[in-house]
Motif scaffolding. Structure first.
Motif, short mmCIF file in Angstrom:
data_model
loop_
_atom_site.label_atom_id
_atom_site.label_comp_id
_atom_site.label_asym_id
_atom_site.label_seq_id
_atom_site.Cartn_x
_atom_site.Cartn_y
_atom_site.Cartn_z
N ILE A 85 0.84 -1.19 0.00
CA ILE A 85 0.00 0.00 0.00
C ILE A 85 0.88 1.24 0.00
O ILE A 85 2.07 1.19 0.34
CB ILE A 85 -0.94 0.05 1.23
CG1 ILE A 85 -0.12 0.09 2.54
CG2 ILE A 85 -1.91 -1.11 1.21
CD1 ILE A 85 -0.96 0.36 3.77
N SER A 86 0.30 2.35 -0.37
CA SER A 86 1.02 3.62 -0.34
C SER A 86 0.83 4.29 1.01
O SER A 86 -0.09 3.96 1.78
CB SER A 86 0.50 4.55 -1.44
OG SER A 86 -0.86 4.90 -1.18
N ALA A 87 1.69 5.25 1.30
CA ALA A 87 1.51 6.05 2.52
C ALA A 87 0.18 6.79 2.48
O ALA A 87 -0.48 6.97 3.51
CB ALA A 87 2.67 7.04 2.66
N GLN A 88 -0.25 7.19 1.29
CA GLN A 88 -1.53 7.88 1.14
C GLN A 88 -2.68 6.99 1.59
O GLN A 88 -3.60 7.45 2.27
CB GLN A 88 -1.73 8.31 -0.30
CG GLN A 88 -3.04 9.06 -0.54
CD GLN A 88 -3.24 9.44 -2.00
OE1 GLN A 88 -2.47 9.03 -2.87
NE2 GLN A 88 -4.26 10.22 -2.27
N THR A 89 -2.63 5.72 1.22
CA THR A 89 -3.69 4.79 1.63
C THR A 89 -3.70 4.63 3.14
O THR A 89 -4.77 4.63 3.77
CB THR A 89 -3.51 3.43 0.96
OG1 THR A 89 -3.63 3.57 -0.46
CG2 THR A 89 -4.55 2.42 1.45
N ALA A 90 -2.52 4.49 3.74
CA ALA A 90 -2.45 4.37 5.20
C ALA A 90 -3.04 5.59 5.88
O ALA A 90 -3.80 5.48 6.85
CB ALA A 90 -1.00 4.18 5.63
N CYS A 91 -2.74 6.77 5.35
CA CYS A 91 -3.29 8.01 5.91
C CYS A 91 -4.80 8.09 5.73
O CYS A 91 -5.51 8.64 6.58
CB CYS A 91 -2.61 9.22 5.28
SG CYS A 91 -0.99 9.61 5.99
N GLN A 92 -5.30 7.54 4.64
CA GLN A 92 -6.74 7.53 4.42
C GLN A 92 -7.44 6.68 5.48
O GLN A 92 -8.53 7.04 5.94
CB GLN A 92 -7.05 6.98 3.02
CG GLN A 92 -6.74 7.95 1.90
CD GLN A 92 -6.89 7.32 0.52
OE1 GLN A 92 -7.02 6.10 0.38
NE2 GLN A 92 -6.85 8.14 -0.52
N ARG A 93 -6.84 5.58 5.86
CA ARG A 93 -7.44 4.75 6.91
C ARG A 93 -7.43 5.48 8.25
O ARG A 93 -8.39 5.41 9.02
CB ARG A 93 -6.69 3.41 7.03
CG ARG A 93 -6.64 2.62 5.74
CD ARG A 93 -8.01 2.18 5.25
NE ARG A 93 -7.88 1.57 3.93
CZ ARG A 93 -8.31 2.13 2.80
NH1 ARG A 93 -8.91 3.32 2.83
NH2 ARG A 93 -8.16 1.52 1.64
N ILE A 94 -6.33 6.18 8.53
CA ILE A 94 -6.27 6.97 9.76
C ILE A 94 -7.33 8.06 9.75
O ILE A 94 -8.01 8.32 10.75
CB ILE A 94 -4.86 7.57 9.94
CG1 ILE A 94 -3.85 6.46 10.20
CG2 ILE A 94 -4.84 8.60 11.07
CD1 ILE A 94 -2.40 6.93 10.25
N GLU A 95 -7.52 8.68 8.60
CA GLU A 95 -8.54 9.73 8.48
C GLU A 95 -9.94 9.15 8.69
O GLU A 95 -10.80 9.81 9.29
CB GLU A 95 -8.44 10.38 7.10
CG GLU A 95 -9.29 11.63 6.94
CD GLU A 95 -8.92 12.74 7.90
OE1 GLU A 95 -9.83 13.51 8.29
OE2 GLU A 95 -7.74 12.83 8.30
N SER A 96 -10.17 7.94 8.24
CA SER A 96 -11.47 7.29 8.45
C SER A 96 -11.76 7.12 9.93
O SER A 96 -12.88 7.32 10.39
CB SER A 96 -11.52 5.94 7.74
OG SER A 96 -11.47 6.09 6.34
N ILE A 97 -10.72 6.73 10.68
CA ILE A 97 -10.88 6.58 12.13
C ILE A 97 -11.20 7.93 12.76
O ILE A 97 -12.06 8.04 13.65
CB ILE A 97 -9.61 5.97 12.74
CG1 ILE A 97 -9.42 4.54 12.21
CG2 ILE A 97 -9.67 5.99 14.26
CD1 ILE A 97 -8.09 3.92 12.58
N LYS A 98 -10.53 8.98 12.31
CA LYS A 98 -10.80 10.32 12.84
C LYS A 98 -12.24 10.74 12.57
O LYS A 98 -12.89 11.36 13.41
CB LYS A 98 -9.84 11.33 12.21
CG LYS A 98 -8.40 11.21 12.68
CD LYS A 98 -7.53 12.27 12.02
CE LYS A 98 -6.09 12.20 12.46
NZ LYS A 98 -5.24 13.23 11.80
N LEU A 99 -12.75 10.41 11.41
CA LEU A 99 -14.13 10.75 11.07
C LEU A 99 -15.11 10.01 11.97
O LEU A 99 -16.14 10.56 12.38
CB LEU A 99 -14.41 10.43 9.60
CG LEU A 99 -13.71 11.33 8.58
CD1 LEU A 99 -13.94 10.82 7.15
CD2 LEU A 99 -14.19 12.78 8.70
N ASN A 100 -14.79 8.75 12.30
CA ASN A 100 -15.63 8.01 13.24
C ASN A 100 -15.64 8.69 14.60
O ASN A 100 -16.69 8.78 15.26
CB ASN A 100 -15.10 6.57 13.39
CG ASN A 100 -15.36 5.73 12.15
OD1 ASN A 100 -16.21 6.05 11.32
ND2 ASN A 100 -14.62 4.64 12.01
N VAL A 101 -14.48 9.17 15.02
CA VAL A 101 -14.39 9.87 16.29
C VAL A 101 -15.23 11.15 16.27
O VAL A 101 -15.95 11.47 17.22
CB VAL A 101 -12.93 10.20 16.63
CG1 VAL A 101 -12.85 11.14 17.84
CG2 VAL A 101 -12.15 8.92 16.91
#
Length: 285
Positions: A85-101
């Motif tokens: 995966i790319s770093a961008q994809t990893a950051c997208q998953r982190i952003e998804s968690i932030k949106l859940n929060v």
């Protein structure tokens, strides 16, 4: 709003629990959250009685609305773990968690407002002492005397988590983590300064919420603004720092994933699948 963050930690920390604990912890989340908040505020019996049904309602909402989102995110992570995966994809998953929060933050605003209106000066002083104690514990855990000691602690924690996901790491992978940590811009002094800012912000907001002249909408806005400052710090230097550290973390995740073997990827996919199964099962409770 650091104290309220305890709320999120108890709901979102299941990803680092063993699967055998997820079911019990989630089904008892209202009681666990009430117990943890009582630790900080020393609630009266009347306050506990007021908080209990609100947490039960929130739990029912979370089970119905948020668990499906966790399952969808785990589907994406499960797929990610099968290939580079790319770093961008990893950051997208982190952003998804932030949106859940953020979604959860919005939902708990009325609970915070209702409980804060009843807090006494003594309870706020109790909270302040608990925060000071927690800050000291944070420093003991994360702010060692030398940079070398700090890096050793972060390597141990990073390795422990990575091995929960992938199984045993090889020497090359551990060295990759070690090098990434050595190059990281993580600075406990900067982080600690932001922790103190958030604590002060929390106390200021909770004191303001006791003002009877404020409307409910004004109180909601106070809490919402506090959450916004958690997401984006008013200190531009800290925000630039945490954005950079997050990007470095994403790059490390992508780099580690690229080194994994077929066996490790299968282990990681099973790890994600186990949590997906747990969350899917919990939706029907």
């Amino acid at each position: 709003m650091r104290t309220i963050k305890t709320f999120f930690i108890l709901l979102l920390a299941f990803s680092i629990m063993s699967c055998s604990l997820v079911n019990t912890a989630y089904n008892n989340a209202p009681a666990l959250i009430a117990w943890r908040l009582d630790h900080y505020f020393n609630f009266s019996e009347a306050q506990k009685a007021k908080l209990k049904p609100a947490l039960q309602d929130l739990h029912a909402w979370h089970r119905k609305n948020e668990l499906p989102r966790y399952v969808s995110l785990l589907d994406e992570i499960h797929d990610d773990l099968n290939h580079d995966i790319s770093a961008q994809t990893a950051c997208q998953r982190i952003e998804s968690i932030k949106l859940n929060v953020q979604t959860l933050q919005t939902k708990i605003i009325p609970i915070i407002v209702d409980v804060a209106e009843t807090l006494s000066d003594k309870q706020l002083q109790h909270l302040q002492k608990k925060l000071e104690k927690r800050n000291q514990e944070w420093k003991e855990e994360w702010w060692q005397e030398t940079a070398e000691e700090q890096q050793e602690v972060r390597l141990e924690k990073s390795t422990d988590f990575a091995e929960k996901v992938y199984g045993d790491l090889n020497e090359k992978q551990i060295n990759l983590l070690k090098q990434a940590i050595a190059k990281s811009d993580i600075d406990p002094a900067i982080t600690y300064s932001e922790i103190l800012r958030r604590d002060e912000d929390t106390l200021t907001i909770l004191k303001a919420l006791r003002d009877p002249s404020l409307s409910n909408e004004q109180k909601w806005q106070l809490v919402r603004a506090g959450f916004d400052r958690m997401q984006t710090s008013p200190n531009p230097a800290y925000q630039a720092y945490i954005d950079k550290v997050t990007q470095q973390t994403c790059e490390t995740i992508a780099a580690l994933q690229a080194t994994t073997t077929v066996k490790q990827r299968l282990h990681a996919q099973q790890w994600a699948e186990n949590y997906k199964t747990q969350f899917t099962h919990l939706q029907s409770k």
